[in-house]
Design an enzyme around this catalytic site. Sequence first.
Site, PDB file in Angstrom:
ATOM      1  N   LYS A  13     -12.568  -2.472   4.852  1.00  0.00           N
ATOM      2  CA  LYS A  13     -13.288  -1.311   4.223  1.00  0.00           C
ATOM      3  C   LYS A  13     -12.899  -0.886   2.727  1.00  0.00           C
ATOM      4  O   LYS A  13     -13.663  -0.693   1.991  1.00  0.00           O
ATOM      5  CB  LYS A  13     -12.656  -0.020   5.130  1.00  0.00           C
ATOM      6  CG  LYS A  13     -12.906  -0.124   6.501  1.00  0.00           C
ATOM      7  CD  LYS A  13     -12.428   0.892   7.235  1.00  0.00           C
ATOM      8  CE  LYS A  13     -10.731   1.229   7.361  1.00  0.00           C
ATOM      9  NZ  LYS A  13     -10.075   0.174   8.103  1.00  0.00           N
ATOM     10  N   ARG A  89     -12.751   9.565  11.479  1.00  0.00           N
ATOM     11  CA  ARG A  89     -12.050   8.644  12.369  1.00  0.00           C
ATOM     12  C   ARG A  89     -11.933   9.301  13.760  1.00  0.00           C
ATOM     13  O   ARG A  89     -11.423   8.728  14.850  1.00  0.00           O
ATOM     14  CB  ARG A  89     -10.578   8.682  11.920  1.00  0.00           C
ATOM     15  CG  ARG A  89     -10.340   7.149  11.442  1.00  0.00           C
ATOM     16  CD  ARG A  89      -9.053   7.503  10.795  1.00  0.00           C
ATOM     17  NE  ARG A  89      -8.106   6.095  10.654  1.00  0.00           N
ATOM     18  CZ  ARG A  89      -8.202   5.134   9.525  1.00  0.00           C
ATOM     19  NH1 ARG A  89      -8.793   5.598   8.414  1.00  0.00           N
ATOM     20  NH2 ARG A  89      -7.496   4.142   9.641  1.00  0.00           N
ATOM     21  N   ARG A 128      -1.152  -8.661   3.339  1.00  0.00           N
ATOM     22  CA  ARG A 128      -1.698  -8.012   2.135  1.00  0.00           C
ATOM     23  C   ARG A 128      -0.756  -7.322   1.065  1.00  0.00           C
ATOM     24  O   ARG A 128       0.467  -7.114   1.644  1.00  0.00           O
ATOM     25  CB  ARG A 128      -2.308  -6.511   2.626  1.00  0.00           C
ATOM     26  CG  ARG A 128      -2.693  -5.544   1.552  1.00  0.00           C
ATOM     27  CD  ARG A 128      -3.530  -4.528   2.118  1.00  0.00           C
ATOM     28  NE  ARG A 128      -3.207  -3.925   3.331  1.00  0.00           N
ATOM     29  CZ  ARG A 128      -3.987  -3.132   4.130  1.00  0.00           C
ATOM     30  NH1 ARG A 128      -5.155  -2.901   3.698  1.00  0.00           N
ATOM     31  NH2 ARG A 128      -3.235  -2.521   5.306  1.00  0.00           N
ATOM     32  N   ARG A 161       2.352  -2.360   1.962  1.00  0.00           N
ATOM     33  CA  ARG A 161       2.222  -1.079   2.710  1.00  0.00           C
ATOM     34  C   ARG A 161       3.380  -0.625   3.647  1.00  0.00           C
ATOM     35  O   ARG A 161       3.464  -1.740   4.537  1.00  0.00           O
ATOM     36  CB  ARG A 161       0.822  -0.672   3.042  1.00  0.00           C
ATOM     37  CG  ARG A 161      -0.167   0.050   2.185  1.00  0.00           C
ATOM     38  CD  ARG A 161      -1.610  -0.099   2.430  1.00  0.00           C
ATOM     39  NE  ARG A 161      -1.583   0.601   3.733  1.00  0.00           N
ATOM     40  CZ  ARG A 161      -2.736   0.675   4.483  1.00  0.00           C
ATOM     41  NH1 ARG A 161      -3.999   0.330   3.530  1.00  0.00           N
ATOM     42  NH2 ARG A 161      -3.083   1.078   5.484  1.00  0.00           N
ATOM     43  N   ARG A 172      -1.728   0.945  15.292  1.00  0.00           N
ATOM     44  CA  ARG A 172      -3.100   1.431  14.544  1.00  0.00           C
ATOM     45  C   ARG A 172      -4.230   0.778  15.311  1.00  0.00           C
ATOM     46  O   ARG A 172      -5.238   1.392  15.381  1.00  0.00           O
ATOM     47  CB  ARG A 172      -3.184   0.879  12.999  1.00  0.00           C
ATOM     48  CG  ARG A 172      -2.084   1.597  12.061  1.00  0.00           C
ATOM     49  CD  ARG A 172      -1.335   0.747  11.023  1.00  0.00           C
ATOM     50  NE  ARG A 172      -2.553   0.480   9.988  1.00  0.00           N
ATOM     51  CZ  ARG A 172      -2.296  -0.521   8.994  1.00  0.00           C
ATOM     52  NH1 ARG A 172      -1.513  -0.981   9.098  1.00  0.00           N
ATOM     53  NH2 ARG A 172      -3.343  -0.757   8.282  1.00  0.00           N
TER      54      ARG A 172
HETATM   55  P1  AP5 Z   1      -8.693  -4.311   3.301  1.00  0.00           P
HETATM   56  O1  AP5 Z   1      -9.922  -4.227   2.458  1.00  0.00           O
HETATM   57  O2  AP5 Z   1      -7.514  -3.474   2.531  1.00  0.00           O
HETATM   58  O3  AP5 Z   1      -8.859  -3.580   4.596  1.00  0.00           O
HETATM   59  P2  AP5 Z   1      -9.158  -1.998   5.194  1.00  0.00           P
HETATM   60  O4  AP5 Z   1     -10.314  -2.029   6.356  1.00  0.00           O
HETATM   61  O5  AP5 Z   1      -9.218  -1.091   3.874  1.00  0.00           O
HETATM   62  O6  AP5 Z   1      -7.737  -1.953   6.019  1.00  0.00           O
HETATM   63  P3  AP5 Z   1      -6.696  -0.569   6.062  1.00  0.00           P
HETATM   64  O7  AP5 Z   1      -5.276  -1.106   6.558  1.00  0.00           O
HETATM   65  O8  AP5 Z   1      -6.729  -0.010   4.583  1.00  0.00           O
HETATM   66  O9  AP5 Z   1      -7.371   0.156   7.201  1.00  0.00           O
HETATM   67  P4  AP5 Z   1      -6.562   1.443   7.935  1.00  0.00           P
HETATM   68  O10 AP5 Z   1      -7.877   1.932   8.504  1.00  0.00           O
HETATM   69  O11 AP5 Z   1      -5.550   0.862   8.925  1.00  0.00           O
HETATM   70  O12 AP5 Z   1      -5.742   2.151   6.896  1.00  0.00           O
HETATM   71  P5  AP5 Z   1      -6.294   3.451   6.025  1.00  0.00           P
HETATM   72  O13 AP5 Z   1      -5.474   3.307   4.749  1.00  0.00           O
HETATM   73  O14 AP5 Z   1      -7.691   3.628   6.170  1.00  0.00           O
HETATM   74  O15 AP5 Z   1      -8.253  -5.746   3.774  1.00  0.00           O
HETATM   75  C1  AP5 Z   1      -7.089  -5.788   4.413  1.00  0.00           C
HETATM   76  C2  AP5 Z   1      -6.401  -7.248   3.869  1.00  0.00           C
HETATM   77  O16 AP5 Z   1      -7.608  -8.531   4.108  1.00  0.00           O
HETATM   78  C3  AP5 Z   1      -6.562  -7.409   2.232  1.00  0.00           C
HETATM   79  O17 AP5 Z   1      -5.310  -8.164   2.000  1.00  0.00           O
HETATM   80  C4  AP5 Z   1      -7.756  -8.117   1.637  1.00  0.00           C
HETATM   81  O18 AP5 Z   1      -7.364  -8.904   0.596  1.00  0.00           O
HETATM   82  C5  AP5 Z   1      -7.816  -9.082   2.894  1.00  0.00           C
HETATM   83  N1  AP5 Z   1      -9.352  -9.241   3.129  1.00  0.00           N
HETATM   84  C6  AP5 Z   1     -10.362  -8.315   3.288  1.00  0.00           C
HETATM   85  N2  AP5 Z   1     -11.624  -8.781   3.567  1.00  0.00           N
HETATM   86  C7  AP5 Z   1     -11.709 -10.285   3.577  1.00  0.00           C
HETATM   87  C8  AP5 Z   1     -12.108 -11.079   4.261  1.00  0.00           C
HETATM   88  N3  AP5 Z   1     -13.729 -11.000   4.127  1.00  0.00           N
HETATM   89  N4  AP5 Z   1     -11.614 -12.430   4.133  1.00  0.00           N
HETATM   90  C9  AP5 Z   1     -10.385 -12.588   4.123  1.00  0.00           C
HETATM   91  N5  AP5 Z   1      -9.490 -11.657   3.609  1.00  0.00           N
HETATM   92  C10 AP5 Z   1      -9.906 -10.441   3.546  1.00  0.00           C
HETATM   93  O19 AP5 Z   1      -5.215   4.519   6.588  1.00  0.00           O
HETATM   94  C11 AP5 Z   1      -3.907   4.441   6.973  1.00  0.00           C
HETATM   95  C12 AP5 Z   1      -3.415   5.661   7.806  1.00  0.00           C
HETATM   96  O20 AP5 Z   1      -3.870   6.957   7.230  1.00  0.00           O
HETATM   97  C13 AP5 Z   1      -3.882   5.747   9.252  1.00  0.00           C
HETATM   98  O21 AP5 Z   1      -3.160   5.000  10.029  1.00  0.00           O
HETATM   99  C14 AP5 Z   1      -3.821   7.142   9.667  1.00  0.00           C
HETATM  100  O22 AP5 Z   1      -2.526   7.362   9.913  1.00  0.00           O
HETATM  101  C15 AP5 Z   1      -3.970   7.784   8.235  1.00  0.00           C
HETATM  102  N6  AP5 Z   1      -5.566   8.109   8.095  1.00  0.00           N
HETATM  103  C16 AP5 Z   1      -6.519   7.453   7.127  1.00  0.00           C
HETATM  104  N7  AP5 Z   1      -7.692   8.275   7.183  1.00  0.00           N
HETATM  105  C17 AP5 Z   1      -7.492   9.104   8.337  1.00  0.00           C
HETATM  106  C18 AP5 Z   1      -8.376  10.126   8.860  1.00  0.00           C
HETATM  107  N8  AP5 Z   1      -9.691  10.032   8.347  1.00  0.00           N
HETATM  108  N9  AP5 Z   1      -7.965  10.998   9.885  1.00  0.00           N
HETATM  109  C19 AP5 Z   1      -6.634  10.857  10.143  1.00  0.00           C
HETATM  110  N10 AP5 Z   1      -5.822  10.036   9.772  1.00  0.00           N
HETATM  111  C20 AP5 Z   1      -6.347   9.010   8.697  1.00  0.00           C
HETATM  112 ZN    ZN Z   2      -8.071   0.573   3.479  1.00  0.00          ZN
END
Ligand code: AP5
Ligand code: ZN
Length: 217
Positions: A13, A89, A128, A161, A172
């Site tokens: 994402k 979410r 990552r 992270r 997660r």
């Molecule tokens: P990356 O693009 O960073 O993946 P991502 O989908 O953004 O993963 P996240 O870990 O950020 O998602 P998440 O939903 O767990 O965390 P968030 O920050 O939203 O890619 C990951 C890795 O893979 C990178 O190293 C990249 O280089 C590599 N990669 C990417 N694409 C690739 C490909 N095609 N091939 C190979 N490698 C690839 O949320 C964190 C926390 O915040 C949650 O757990 C929750 O506690 C809270 N939170 C966030 N939003 C909400 C909400 N709306 N409501 C309530 N709590 C929330």
């Molecule tokens: Zn992310």
Amino acid sequence: VSIVLIGAPGSGKGTQGSKLHEHYKICQISTGDLLRHATKDKESDVGKQIKKTMDSGGLVDDNIVMKLINLNLDKPECKNGFLFDGFPRTIYQGEQLEELLESRRQRIDAVIEYGIEDDILKRRILGRLIHKPSGRTYHEEFNPPKENMKDDVTGEQLDRRSDDTTETLNARLSTYHKQTTPLIDFYQQRNIHKRIDATKSVKDVYKESLNVIEHLR
Ligand code: AP5
Ligand code: ZN
């Protein structure tokens, strides 16, 4: 154009969101990034509570998240549209967003689901690397920085992270399957859901994302 990106942790994402944000000049609203920012103040009780929840792999309170969204919709760069990364979410957040946009005479054009199996995500998350000040993301194997553990642009140190551990990742993933996947049905009913195979390369997933968005027009 306004888009929602839904997908499990590590599905891409953030990676795709940054590219789409640059291409369409729409504002990227990542609730994960906004919440991480809110935990920087080590003295704040709310900040501490948020960090605890994030490190547990659970979801932060809907009302805190909606407050952050409200604070961010009126930025000047949002006039061309929104790119929501990791929001909504929960069904509740989906309904709140719908109401909020309706009252502004705006709407979501497409919801892109990055579909990928859980076991592939582990390697992505545990490898990552991030540049905290800018949010730039790398991967030890799949997208290594030019210099070991250094940001390509600033040369500053890269980090991990605090929620990128095996234990928190499992939590997660389970949160995603329980609380977020019901939104897929929610958006299917509204005919704006599109699934993309996120196991492909960054480039191919990007191409398909552009393709979905171009066909909306
Ligand atoms: P990356 O693009 O960073 O993946 P991502 O989908 O953004 O993963 P996240 O870990 O950020 O998602 P998440 O939903 O767990 O965390 P968030 O920050 O939203 O890619 C990951 C890795 O893979 C990178 O190293 C990249 O280089 C590599 N990669 C990417 N694409 C690739 C490909 N095609 N091939 C190979 N490698 C690839 O949320 C964190 C926390 O915040 C949650 O757990 C929750 O506690 C809270 N939170 C966030 N939003 C909400 C909400 N709306 N409501 C309530 N709590 C929330
Ligand atoms: Zn992310």
